[in-house]
Design a protein around this motif. Structure first.
Motif, mmCIF file in Angstrom:
data_model
loop_
_atom_site.group_PDB
_atom_site.id
_atom_site.type_symbol
_atom_site.label_atom_id
_atom_site.label_comp_id
_atom_site.label_asym_id
_atom_site.label_seq_id
_atom_site.Cartn_x
_atom_site.Cartn_y
_atom_site.Cartn_z
ATOM 1 N N ALA A 105 -30.256 -20.192 -38.554
ATOM 2 C CA ALA A 105 -30.457 -19.548 -37.259
ATOM 3 C C ALA A 105 -29.895 -20.456 -36.178
ATOM 4 O O ALA A 105 -30.041 -21.679 -36.242
ATOM 5 C CB ALA A 105 -31.939 -19.291 -37.005
ATOM 6 N N ALA A 106 -29.235 -19.852 -35.210
ATOM 7 C CA ALA A 106 -28.783 -20.557 -34.012
ATOM 8 C C ALA A 106 -29.836 -20.305 -32.946
ATOM 9 O O ALA A 106 -30.090 -19.152 -32.576
ATOM 10 C CB ALA A 106 -27.423 -20.050 -33.558
ATOM 11 N N ILE A 107 -30.457 -21.381 -32.472
ATOM 12 C CA ILE A 107 -31.486 -21.298 -31.447
ATOM 13 C C ILE A 107 -30.886 -21.861 -30.159
ATOM 14 O O ILE A 107 -30.531 -23.042 -30.090
ATOM 15 C CB ILE A 107 -32.750 -22.098 -31.842
ATOM 16 C CG1 ILE A 107 -33.201 -21.739 -33.256
ATOM 17 C CG2 ILE A 107 -33.850 -21.897 -30.807
ATOM 18 C CD1 ILE A 107 -33.554 -20.290 -33.461
ATOM 19 N N MET A 147 -27.260 -26.254 -21.685
ATOM 20 C CA MET A 147 -27.419 -25.376 -22.832
ATOM 21 C C MET A 147 -27.815 -26.226 -24.033
ATOM 22 O O MET A 147 -27.106 -27.145 -24.409
ATOM 23 C CB MET A 147 -26.092 -24.641 -23.088
ATOM 24 C CG MET A 147 -26.117 -23.784 -24.312
ATOM 25 S SD MET A 147 -24.693 -22.677 -24.506
ATOM 26 C CE MET A 147 -23.349 -23.786 -24.773
ATOM 27 N N MET A 148 -28.949 -25.899 -24.631
ATOM 28 C CA MET A 148 -29.460 -26.625 -25.788
ATOM 29 C C MET A 148 -29.335 -25.740 -27.024
ATOM 30 O O MET A 148 -29.987 -24.701 -27.122
ATOM 31 C CB MET A 148 -30.925 -27.003 -25.542
ATOM 32 C CG MET A 148 -31.569 -27.693 -26.690
ATOM 33 S SD MET A 148 -30.830 -29.304 -26.928
ATOM 34 C CE MET A 148 -32.059 -30.069 -27.912
ATOM 35 N N LEU A 149 -28.483 -26.138 -27.966
ATOM 36 C CA LEU A 149 -28.257 -25.379 -29.190
ATOM 37 C C LEU A 149 -28.762 -26.165 -30.385
ATOM 38 O O LEU A 149 -28.452 -27.340 -30.541
ATOM 39 C CB LEU A 149 -26.766 -25.080 -29.377
ATOM 40 C CG LEU A 149 -26.383 -24.416 -30.699
ATOM 41 C CD1 LEU A 149 -26.973 -23.014 -30.797
ATOM 42 C CD2 LEU A 149 -24.873 -24.388 -30.845
ATOM 43 N N LYS A 150 -29.542 -25.490 -31.241
ATOM 44 C CA LYS A 150 -29.996 -26.067 -32.506
ATOM 45 C C LYS A 150 -29.635 -25.099 -33.619
ATOM 46 O O LYS A 150 -29.832 -23.889 -33.472
ATOM 47 C CB LYS A 150 -31.510 -26.267 -32.515
ATOM 48 C CG LYS A 150 -32.034 -27.321 -31.592
ATOM 49 C CD LYS A 150 -33.543 -27.408 -31.758
ATOM 50 C CE LYS A 150 -34.158 -28.329 -30.728
ATOM 51 N NZ LYS A 150 -35.620 -28.349 -30.856
ATOM 52 N N ILE A 151 -29.141 -25.633 -34.720
ATOM 53 C CA ILE A 151 -28.921 -24.852 -35.930
ATOM 54 C C ILE A 151 -30.010 -25.285 -36.903
ATOM 55 O O ILE A 151 -30.114 -26.468 -37.225
ATOM 56 C CB ILE A 151 -27.529 -25.101 -36.537
ATOM 57 C CG1 ILE A 151 -26.421 -24.880 -35.495
ATOM 58 C CG2 ILE A 151 -27.336 -24.235 -37.783
ATOM 59 C CD1 ILE A 151 -26.357 -23.485 -34.913
ATOM 60 N N VAL A 152 -30.821 -24.329 -37.337
ATOM 61 C CA VAL A 152 -31.978 -24.633 -38.185
ATOM 62 C C VAL A 152 -31.990 -23.701 -39.396
ATOM 63 O O VAL A 152 -31.340 -22.656 -39.392
ATOM 64 C CB VAL A 152 -33.302 -24.484 -37.393
ATOM 65 C CG1 VAL A 152 -33.334 -25.430 -36.195
ATOM 66 C CG2 VAL A 152 -33.523 -23.045 -36.950
ATOM 67 N N PHE A 167 -25.846 -14.795 -28.115
ATOM 68 C CA PHE A 167 -24.721 -15.275 -28.919
ATOM 69 C C PHE A 167 -23.451 -15.423 -28.080
ATOM 70 O O PHE A 167 -22.646 -16.326 -28.312
ATOM 71 C CB PHE A 167 -24.477 -14.322 -30.094
ATOM 72 C CG PHE A 167 -23.380 -14.764 -31.012
ATOM 73 C CD1 PHE A 167 -23.591 -15.787 -31.923
ATOM 74 C CD2 PHE A 167 -22.136 -14.151 -30.974
ATOM 75 C CE1 PHE A 167 -22.582 -16.198 -32.780
ATOM 76 C CE2 PHE A 167 -21.126 -14.554 -31.826
ATOM 77 C CZ PHE A 167 -21.343 -15.577 -32.730
ATOM 78 N N GLU A 168 -23.272 -14.559 -27.106
ATOM 79 C CA GLU A 168 -22.076 -14.598 -26.252
ATOM 80 C C GLU A 168 -21.916 -15.938 -25.542
ATOM 81 O O GLU A 168 -20.804 -16.352 -25.238
ATOM 82 C CB GLU A 168 -22.112 -13.470 -25.221
ATOM 83 C CG GLU A 168 -21.932 -12.100 -25.817
ATOM 84 C CD GLU A 168 -20.576 -11.909 -26.475
ATOM 85 O OE1 GLU A 168 -19.565 -12.421 -25.963
ATOM 86 O OE2 GLU A 168 -20.532 -11.242 -27.523
ATOM 87 N N ARG A 169 -23.007 -16.623 -25.287
ATOM 88 C CA ARG A 169 -22.947 -17.898 -24.579
ATOM 89 C C ARG A 169 -22.450 -19.042 -25.458
ATOM 90 O O ARG A 169 -22.106 -20.100 -24.949
ATOM 91 C CB ARG A 169 -24.329 -18.248 -24.017
ATOM 92 C CG ARG A 169 -24.780 -17.271 -22.944
ATOM 93 C CD ARG A 169 -26.147 -17.581 -22.379
ATOM 94 N NE ARG A 169 -26.381 -18.975 -22.121
ATOM 95 C CZ ARG A 169 -27.566 -19.581 -22.258
ATOM 96 N NH1 ARG A 169 -28.617 -18.885 -22.632
ATOM 97 N NH2 ARG A 169 -27.698 -20.855 -22.007
ATOM 98 N N LEU A 170 -22.410 -18.836 -26.776
ATOM 99 C CA LEU A 170 -22.035 -19.925 -27.688
ATOM 100 C C LEU A 170 -20.539 -20.209 -27.723
ATOM 101 O O LEU A 170 -20.122 -21.328 -27.991
ATOM 102 C CB LEU A 170 -22.535 -19.635 -29.105
ATOM 103 C CG LEU A 170 -24.037 -19.598 -29.266
ATOM 104 C CD1 LEU A 170 -24.398 -19.248 -30.694
ATOM 105 C CD2 LEU A 170 -24.653 -20.933 -28.881
ATOM 106 N N LYS A 171 -19.722 -19.201 -27.532
ATOM 107 C CA LYS A 171 -18.267 -19.319 -27.521
ATOM 108 C C LYS A 171 -17.745 -20.134 -28.701
ATOM 109 O O LYS A 171 -17.965 -19.785 -29.837
ATOM 110 C CB LYS A 171 -17.793 -19.905 -26.189
ATOM 111 C CG LYS A 171 -18.355 -19.202 -24.983
ATOM 112 C CD LYS A 171 -17.348 -18.315 -24.348
ATOM 113 C CE LYS A 171 -17.905 -17.712 -23.075
ATOM 114 N NZ LYS A 171 -18.016 -16.327 -23.107
#
Length: 150
Positions: free
Chosen positions: A51-53, A1-6, A83-87
């Motif tokens: 934004a959460a990507i 899982m690759m999360l970026k906050i931009v 969004f549910e995957r971010l926990k």
């Protein structure tokens, strides 16, 4: 899982609107009556939008409206099913954002759909206080949420 906050862009808002969770969509329409207009107003009146990507797709967009001189910030967040995957990552990110907002605004407040249990619970986890449900002229039941610096 690759999360970026931009920093959010209008493109993120358009993608969000196309893929928004049904509960978020219902909340926006219930409070404003017009999704397109509400999205434009929210964007135009906000600062510090992020934004959460997640894996290249928008999972959430959030920000805060208001003016520093006014002393009250109006936080908001809209999500897609991703969004549910971010926990817990979502909670950690949200704590950081709320701290930044409280450095500018002595008080944060807005309204949430009283029937949107997931959003109400998320706000409680972030230590926002939630008021009793009240009815809007549209008939929708909402709860004010708030937090004060200090």
């Amino acid at each position: 899982m690759m999360l970026k906050i931009v920093d959010a862009t209008p493109r993120h808002m358009r993608e969000l609107q196309r893929h928004m969770r049904e509960a978020d969509r219902a909340e926006v329409i219930g409070m404003s009556g017009d999704l397109d207009q509400a999205m434009r107003v929210t964007w135009n009146e906000s600062m510090m939008t992020k934004a959460a990507i997640l894996d290249g797709k928008v999972a959430a967009v959030w920000g805060v409206g208001g003016t520093a001189l006014g002393g009250v910030g109006r936080p908001w967040m809209l999500t897609t099913p991703a969004f549910e995957r971010l926990k817990f990552k979502a909670v950690r990110t949200a704590y950081s954002e709320v701290s930044k907002w409280l450095a500018i605004f002595p008080r944060l407040e807005n309204h949430v759909d009283a029937a949107y249990r997931g959003a109400c619970r998320f706000l409680e986890v972030l230590w926002f206080r939630l008021g009793e449900p009240t009815r809007l002229p549209s008939g929708m039941m909402v709860r004010m949420f708030w937090m004060e610096r200090g």
